[in-house]
Design an enzyme around this catalytic site. Structure first.
Site, PDB file in Angstrom:
ATOM      1  N   HIS A 181     -23.279  -9.665   5.221  1.00 51.53           N
ATOM      2  CA  HIS A 181     -24.360  -9.527   4.222  1.00 51.53           C
ATOM      3  C   HIS A 181     -25.676 -10.116   4.726  1.00 51.53           C
ATOM      4  O   HIS A 181     -26.523 -10.510   3.925  1.00 51.53           O
ATOM      5  CB  HIS A 181     -23.975 -10.207   2.908  1.00 51.53           C
ATOM      6  CG  HIS A 181     -22.968  -9.469   2.096  1.00 51.53           C
ATOM      7  ND1 HIS A 181     -21.632  -9.436   2.420  1.00 51.53           N
ATOM      8  CD2 HIS A 181     -23.084  -8.705   0.981  1.00 51.53           C
ATOM      9  CE1 HIS A 181     -20.977  -8.718   1.522  1.00 51.53           C
ATOM     10  NE2 HIS A 181     -21.834  -8.255   0.650  1.00 51.53           N
ATOM     11  N   GLU A 226     -21.703   5.352   0.092  1.00 51.67           N
ATOM     12  CA  GLU A 226     -23.006   5.338   0.771  1.00 51.67           C
ATOM     13  C   GLU A 226     -23.267   6.596   1.581  1.00 51.67           C
ATOM     14  O   GLU A 226     -24.387   7.119   1.588  1.00 51.67           O
ATOM     15  CB  GLU A 226     -23.123   4.105   1.673  1.00 51.67           C
ATOM     16  CG  GLU A 226     -23.348   2.786   0.940  1.00 51.67           C
ATOM     17  CD  GLU A 226     -22.077   2.185   0.350  1.00 51.67           C
ATOM     18  OE1 GLU A 226     -20.979   2.764   0.542  1.00 51.67           O
ATOM     19  OE2 GLU A 226     -22.173   1.131  -0.307  1.00 51.67           O
TER      20      GLU A 226
HETATM   21  C1  LIG Z   1     -19.833  -0.700   1.356  1.00 50.96           C
HETATM   22  C2  LIG Z   1     -20.179  -1.602   0.228  1.00 50.96           C
HETATM   23  N1  LIG Z   1     -20.993  -1.152  -0.740  1.00 50.96           N
HETATM   24  C3  LIG Z   1     -21.318  -1.951  -1.774  1.00 50.96           C
HETATM   25  C4  LIG Z   1     -20.844  -3.234  -1.852  1.00 50.96           C
HETATM   26  C5  LIG Z   1     -21.216  -4.140  -3.029  1.00 50.96           C
HETATM   27  N2  LIG Z   1     -20.041  -4.450  -3.838  1.00 50.96           N
HETATM   28  C6  LIG Z   1     -19.421  -5.653  -3.763  1.00 50.96           C
HETATM   29  S1  LIG Z   1     -18.081  -5.744  -4.789  1.00 50.96           S
HETATM   30  C7  LIG Z   1     -18.323  -4.170  -5.348  1.00 50.96           C
HETATM   31  C8  LIG Z   1     -17.420  -3.560  -6.372  1.00 50.96           C
HETATM   32  C9  LIG Z   1     -16.099  -3.285  -5.768  1.00 50.96           C
HETATM   33  O1  LIG Z   1     -15.243  -2.819  -6.763  1.00 50.96           O
HETATM   34  P1  LIG Z   1     -13.684  -2.884  -6.528  1.00 50.96           P
HETATM   35  O2  LIG Z   1     -13.355  -2.311  -5.194  1.00 50.96           O
HETATM   36  O3  LIG Z   1     -13.056  -2.272  -7.719  1.00 50.96           O
HETATM   37  O4  LIG Z   1     -13.346  -4.427  -6.431  1.00 50.96           O
HETATM   38  P2  LIG Z   1     -13.412  -5.537  -7.574  1.00 50.96           P
HETATM   39  O5  LIG Z   1     -14.644  -6.335  -7.287  1.00 50.96           O
HETATM   40  O6  LIG Z   1     -13.462  -4.851  -8.907  1.00 50.96           O
HETATM   41  O7  LIG Z   1     -12.179  -6.353  -7.401  1.00 50.96           O
HETATM   42  C10 LIG Z   1     -19.433  -3.606  -4.745  1.00 50.96           C
HETATM   43  C11 LIG Z   1     -19.915  -2.232  -5.025  1.00 50.96           C
HETATM   44  C12 LIG Z   1     -20.011  -3.667  -0.801  1.00 50.96           C
HETATM   45  N3  LIG Z   1     -19.524  -4.913  -0.765  1.00 50.96           N
HETATM   46  N4  LIG Z   1     -19.683  -2.838   0.220  1.00 50.96           N
END
Ligand SMILES: Cc1ncc(C[n+]2csc(CCOP(=O)(O)OP(=O)(O)O)c2C)c(N)n1
Ligand SMILES: Cc1ncc(C[n+]2csc(CCOP(=O)(O)OP(=O)(O)O)c2C)c(N)n1
Ligand SMILES: [Mg+2]
Ligand SMILES: [Mg+2]
Lengths: 326, 342, 326, 342
Positions: free
Chosen positions: C131, C62
């Protein structure tokens, strides 16, 4: 009785930190230049020297070292975390507002987060757009944080102690122009309880609520006004969270008039909240509109006459008081 | 504690049990979401169970852990009560966190967890703090950050690894890379990670952090890497980065989880002829539970009957936990104002 | 005349974006899931399909992609930058508040920053501590930013267009619960000028100022109150910066009573500023205290009854209106 | 524009002139600070002039640049009027930015500069945006981020490099590593960078970004690396990372700058017997101006007389610029409320 010694805000602040170092073995300090870049910075060196294992200078990584401080606090440490200019705290807003502020609540009260985020705020002459910010109201809008703004050396010593010993995350603001200011400070250790406003000057005509350096400026304004026969009560909340609503309303009930002075920008600033509390809960005591003296809603210019124009001064505060006196 | 390079029989069975606890818990959860017992977005750990279930084998009770939005597996693997976990997700007063956290913020501080952040990357900074506290305490404790591949896109991850490396903090950066096979958001699914690094471990290595990259479905591989890494941390040699690679489970590809590979049938570990064609790849190559059972059978560390019996036990306890949660009261509304401050 | 078509906020919003795509060749979009994770997310796909070169899905970074948006804007692009849940904007607070907000001013008016930071805010059922945030007042405290909060489909279409065409950095908030809400929306392209409040319901007894989804809730409250004989005027400022002070004071001058409803936390929230403006500039019109209906100062709990307890509802707003009616 | 690997005579002299412009400007500034003509904290570029003065040789007029708290050198090298620059630092109405920015935020948008951020790392994110705009425009323009070694401690730097690499943006990450020889803050000076990476370029390389590491005092080395890097960016091959290494200049080690090596005497380039002992290392090995002059003399690209003449010209113009600034009016106070919005 011999007169109390006078020391600077910086010295008093360091005494407060030193007290916590002695009291809590699990207390440590993160960050350099806690007292700015001016000559008063040297006082911290006592702490560096006496507790070398408990002072850490992190890289310029505000988000991570603030999260480190919060995470260490969740693990049983007490951490004083210095962020430099308040604008740098925007790099760690997520660690402060998303993490530290919510952990106790989201865990169902299981996790404690005894961390202090300390930053320098305020118009400091030549700070410009990125070194002059006063975001205290932004943090006041984040529940879960305690907000502390010392206005003098004596308060600095007691408030920093209470902040560091507290089990809650605290955001603490030091005004750049207070750092070198001298005041009477007791030698002994002491803590100042949060949520207890301090009447810095008693008066009967107008309640003047002020925070941080604006308390000093308001006291100067009160002197000007006293010469004109206006008797101003200067109320310093000292902590915004918890906020001493009772003291505020009691004072307004007495004077019927309110002026609020704080350096955060006008809109949704600290002055807005204090005005809104009174307009909501002490409306029937009011004899006049509530006036606010704040930084106008413009970024902070570097050039001196421009900066002066946006700086809340004793004259501007005095003018506001005269207006509410009708 | 010494780094044991391979798990003994009891440990292998413990790991299997933990994996089953997680799996049965989450299978039930999908059903409960369908029944509208809770309304929020949630994330499943299915397919990654081998990692959490194995990592905890190397941990002491005073170690710290931090997890993410995908926390169910970690919290359960560490031994949190499934009833309290269900109750948390249903927002009940008896929940792990009194219902205030919900699925995205389940945490068991009594088991060493710090706050659970669903801000991507947030957990890594907090875990750094856990490692800092462990170092100050000086008793060889470590702090484990569980996070996904996507978390490395956040600058705080890089910053945290730098600080850990500089100060030789006992931090275990446990990256669960489930990015393989993830669909992009433009295709209606959660995106895979967007990172230019040819190897995720290369980022940690650029900061001189000892790294390894392993198959996250393989209990033994996870144990070898983690036990070694944790031992190195305990010895004061600084942080380690471990990348556990899994393919993203089918059911976690769409925006909302789906039980797309069906309710797990542990007997498929040996009755391969009954495997549905559609998910053959999952059942043969991906499902860490079936993989682990097959290996235990092959090594004669467990019998088919014992597997079935263990699974039945887990299922029964899971059903009771679910009942407990559903029967639990909601907190009273006005208690929302409590516990803002300690 | 045939009745106007009804479409969702999401569809209307996308029409506004589409208009800007057609109007400005140097306009592009950064970020996915602009309309959340629910079924309404699909409408954005029209934009993805029609302008594939002008839609970019950045990594979860971000701070950097917000700075990218600001820097591209400084280089002559117009960028709509989506941040997801408002709490994620805390990761890019520095790029928004330290960089985008100050560049025009610090450059002496030479640099323009035509960027829109869009985020989802509000209590959305089950969003929990991280959220559900509504930090509109934190951004209102940052001068240099325009602040936009559409409250219905029609406004969304016109306000997003004005935001994207503007030469100034703008923070725009969409409430999660508005996304799927239908309303009458003209087919033609249009822009809604900033700084012009909209009276969503005319009334003479009480001025009820509300923002974003609270406008809808306030309209429901007004219906309840109408049945009791209380005639409420619902005023929607639509943009907080610029703020239509004139319309506010005019309404309060007419009614003499003010209630403010907004989902930011109480302290230093949007309701504080609006109350403070009136306590300062329209005090003599007031017949009663100014009441605020806001989110109480607690992090947002996940559990439904707890969340309900902290959610501003039509009943709570109606109760506040009854109180100011005495 | 083709990558020219070496500078011709005219370019070498241009580079020297730019370096002198910067040096004479900053020497005057220290004096003006002593005279309390301005009161804020400020940072000098002395010792790093070879970098800025050379980088601009590879740039086109439509390229974008972003700089930091240490911006004087970059802005002047690109051709900003020294009178307007002095005026800016004195807060005058005639300043580059009307006196609103001051020393920490000098920017010359008319020369391609975006906003100047004194938030460490901030410039890197903004420069990424410049590169994004250049790519969209499709005319081969690049965007240069000038930043210090310490900036790599900020996560936004890592995030920005990742995005630039993923999207093949024409970004030149120009890291001026003046960390060598910096004293720590505990010793009353500005800290050197705190980064665990054995090589800064290794960070960029972990993201598959083409990198080079060069002596930032050596005009030719800078030119070779930058002209090659810029050409690669223009050709659409994605970002480059260039680390220009300098020793931290004595006068920039303490919290407040000091003119510790004295007013530059260009004749020391050939009158080495006159060098004061105390700063021999600076005059012989560090000062990029003396180094460049010696090289030009050796290659017979300039005469001693021409050096002295050029320096006199620069000094005279600098004095006039300084006079202009001092004679310039302050802005009127109430104009502080103008230009908050475009
Ligand atoms: C700072 C932030 N930006 C965006 C999100 C939205 N978001 C939720 S899960 C996710 C993907 C995360 O990917 P990863 O860290 O690989 O975890 P996974 O869900 O694949 O286990 C995103 C972008 C968030 N929770 N926090
Ligand atoms: C976000 C932020 N944190 C801290 C500071 C204080 N600060 C000013 S200069 C500086 C050192 C920067 O080092 P580097 O990037 O190497 O630049 P140099 O001054 O060495 O040229 C720091 C930490 C800042 N300006 N911004
Ligand atoms: Mg992932
Ligand atoms: Mg440096």
């Amino acid at each position: 009785m011999k007169p109390m010694r006078k020391i600077t805000y910086s010295q008093a602040f360091v005494e407060g930190l030193d007290y916590c170092m002695r009291k809590l073995p699990n207390f440590s300090l993160l960050g350099n230049e806690v007292m700015g870049l001016g000559p008063q910075r040297v006082h911290l060196e006592t702490i560096w020297r006496n507790y070398p294992e408990r002072v850490n200078f992190p890289p310029t990584s505000e988000a991570a070292f603030s999260a480190l401080a919060a995470g260490a606090a969740m693990s049983g440490e007490h951490v004083f975390c210095h962020l430099g200019a308040a604008s740098f705290s925007f790099l760690s807003m997520t660690s402060i507002a998303n993490e530290a502020a919510t952990a106790h609540y989201a865990s169902g009260g299981k996790i404690k987060v005894p961390v202090v985020f300390h930053m320098l705020h305020g118009l400091r002459i030549g700070g410009g757009t990125q070194h002059s910010m006063s975001p205290q109201s932004m943090y006041w809008n984040v529940p879960g944080l305690q907000i502390v703004l010392p206005s003098c050396a004596r308060d600095a010593k007691g408030l920093v102690a209470t902040a560091c010993l507290s089990d809650n995350p605290t955001v603490m603001f030091t005004h750049d122009l207070l750092i070198g200011m001298e005041g009477e400070v007791p030698e002994a250790d002491y803590e100042i309880p949060f949520g207890k406003a301090d009447i810095k000057r008693r008066g009967k005509d107008v309640t003047l609520v002020a925070t941080s350096y604006m308390v000093q400026v308001s006291l100067a304004a009160a002197e000007i006004l006293a010469a004109e026969g206006i008797d101003v009560e200067v109320l310093d909340p000292r902590t915004l969270v918890p906020f001493d609503k009772k003291a505020l309303i009691k004072s307004v009930a007495k004077t019927g008039r309110l002026v609020v002075a704080d350096e955060s920008h006008l809109s949704c600033g600290v002055t807005a909240e204090i005005a809104a509390i009174v307009a909501e809960e002490a409306f029937h005591h009011l004899k006049a509109p509530i006036l606010r003296v704040a930084r106008p809603d413009v970024p902070t210019p570097f050039s001196r006459p421009l900066e002066d124009f946006v700086t809340p001064t004793a004259d501007k505060i005095a003018a506001a008081v005269r207006r509410v006196m009708g | 504690m010494m780094a044991k390079q391979s798990l003994n029989k009891a440990a292998c069975v413990r790991v299997l049990e933990r994996m089953l606890v997680i799996r049965r818990f989450e299978e039930a959860l999908v059903e409960m979401s369908g029944q509208k017992l809770f309304k929020s977005h949630y994330h499943l750990y299915i397919g990654q169970e081998a990692t959490a279930a194995t990592v905890v084998e190397s941990l002491r009770s005073d170690d710290k852990l931090v997890t993410t939005h995908r926390n169910h597996g970690h919290v359960l693997a560490r031994g949190a009560d499934p009833g309290a976990a269900f109750a948390e997700i249903l927002g009940r007063a008896t929940g792990l966190n009194g219902g205030r956290g919900g699925t995205l913020h389940m945490s068991a501080p009594e088991l060493g967890f710090l706050a659970t952040s669903s801000v991507v990357g947030g957990c890594i900074g907090l875990a750094l703090g856990g490692a800092f506290a462990q170092q100050r305490r000086g008793r060889g404790g470590v702090s484990v950050a569980f996070f996904g591949d996507g978390s490395l896109e956040e600058g705080i991850s890089f910053e945290s690894m730098n600080i850990a490396a500089l100060w030789k903090l006992p931090a275990v950066f446990l990256c669960e890379n489930n990015g393989a096979g993830a669909t992009g958001s433009a295709k209606g699914g959660f995106p895979s990670s967007l990172i230019a690094a040819p190897r995720l471990a290369g980022i940690a290595e650029s900061l001189a952090i000892a790294s390894s990259q392993i198959d996250g479905r393989d209990v033994d591989a996870v144990h070898r890497a983690v036990s070694r890494g944790v031992a190195s941390c305990r010895a004061g040699r600084g942080p380690v980065f471990i990348e556990c690679i899994t393919e993203r489970w089918e059911g976690s590809k769409p925006m909302w989880p789906e039980l797309s590979t069906g309710i797990t049938d542990v007997a498929l570990a040996w009755e391969s002829e009954r495997m549905p064609k559609k998910y053959r790849d999952w059942h043969v190559h991906q499902d860490p539970i079936l993989l682990h059972i097959r290996k235990l059978l092959r090594k004669k560390l467990i019998s088919r009957a014992a597997v079935l019996q263990l699974d039945r036990k887990v299922i029964a306890r899971n059903a009771a936990a679910r009942q407990f949660a559903i029967a639990s009261p909601m907190p009273r509304g006005k208690t929302a104002l409590d516990s803002v401050y300690a």
